[in-house]
Write an enzyme that holds these catalytic residues in place. Sequence first.
Site, PDB file in Angstrom:
ATOM      1  N   SER A   1       6.183   5.607  -6.426  1.00  0.00           N
ATOM      2  CA  SER A   1       7.059   6.783  -6.532  1.00  0.00           C
ATOM      3  C   SER A   1       8.519   6.469  -6.824  1.00  0.00           C
ATOM      4  CB  SER A   1       6.973   7.615  -5.240  1.00  0.00           C
ATOM      5  OG  SER A   1       5.793   8.374  -5.237  1.00  0.00           O
TER       6      SER A   1
ATOM      7  N   SER B   1       9.278  13.069  -2.014  1.00  0.00           N
ATOM      8  CA  SER B   1       8.325  12.478  -2.951  1.00  0.00           C
ATOM      9  C   SER B   1       7.115  13.373  -3.173  1.00  0.00           C
ATOM     10  CB  SER B   1       7.871  11.094  -2.455  1.00  0.00           C
ATOM     11  OG  SER B   1       7.517  10.270  -3.536  1.00  0.00           O
TER      12      SER B   1
ATOM     13  N   LYS C   1       9.919   8.261  -9.778  1.00  0.00           N
ATOM     14  CA  LYS C   1      10.504   9.601  -9.772  1.00  0.00           C
ATOM     15  C   LYS C   1      12.009   9.575 -10.060  1.00  0.00           C
ATOM     16  CE  LYS C   1       7.129  11.867  -6.701  1.00  0.00           C
ATOM     17  NZ  LYS C   1       6.170  10.780  -6.479  1.00  0.00           N
TER      18      LYS C   1
END
Length: 348
Positions: free
Chosen positions: A101, A159, A104
């Site tokens: 993640s 997240s 992101k």
Amino acid sequence: MQRIGLAASLLGVYLGWFASSAEARPQVVGALTRAATPVPQHLRRAKVKGRRYSTMERALPALTRGGLPNIQAQAAVVIDLKNDGPPLFQKNPDAVRPIASISKLMAMMVVLDRKLDLNGQTEIIEEDRRIALRGARSRLPVGMIFTNDDLLHAALMASDNRAVPALGRAVGLSPERLTAAMNSKARELGLKVTTFGDPTGLDHRNVSTPLEVARMLKAALSDPLIARICQTPHYVAHPVAGRGRGPIEYNNTDVLVRAGKHEVLGGKTGYNDLAGYCMAIAARLSEAGGKTRDVAMVFLGSSGKLTRFADFSRTAQWLAQKGATAPAAPVKTGSRDVGTGTPIAKNL
């Protein structure tokens, strides 16, 4: 019947002892109840490469015998954010690994480059649910409408995977086009290895190196909005429409933002089965002599959920004690590059 009665009696005694002695055994209680307080390392469990196991680790010293931070991540780097010199610390800095993640950060840079309307409203749709299916449980129900500002907080702080394709759609990008734009942005930033297979980080093809992640983090935090959101410990999103509408409370996945003693300038955590636990973080740290230094740290491939935060603390202690006035020599291990399957440098 006697055996059943005896077993019931023993169970009652055990449960009574367990309830009355909870304070005397916080390790056991914490492990069984998954308490919010840190669980001792020897009782933690992690899931890496598709298998679940207990990490039977003893307490670790902050520094190695050579006086370096005792980093447990498979690959790591520490750089000075205000100095383009060599890394202050590096361990397999060019290892190509999945970054989960942390991806992101790039997705949100792309979205904001396209002038995202923070006050605009976006509905969570079935495709968002499908894209996030393999990830952690989402707090964003299909059919509910949120402001883009709320979704930005959900993506960066918590997240939440459904928020990412929704924000891409808000600026006219399908998940495929958002991924392509992320790869283009990586090339613009001079990142030669960093590659994305999806916008959320669930795809194992999302890979980078500690050095390139540090550069990506520095670029992301140059946007004041991203930096501010990444520094936010708690946030409440307010759906504007949809069934069951009610406030959604988010906590930052970075525990150092919520409860750390250092000034965190921003960052992003990540996890998937192949990447392990990861973190990219920038912080203002105290050094020997009362000075401060703004640094970025990247830890990739930790086996325990809290190990990455412990690696940060060990590095911060090293900077405070030693000052890290000169760059440390690279630390190399015999681990393998899980992103490409190629060997990393052998043990020294």
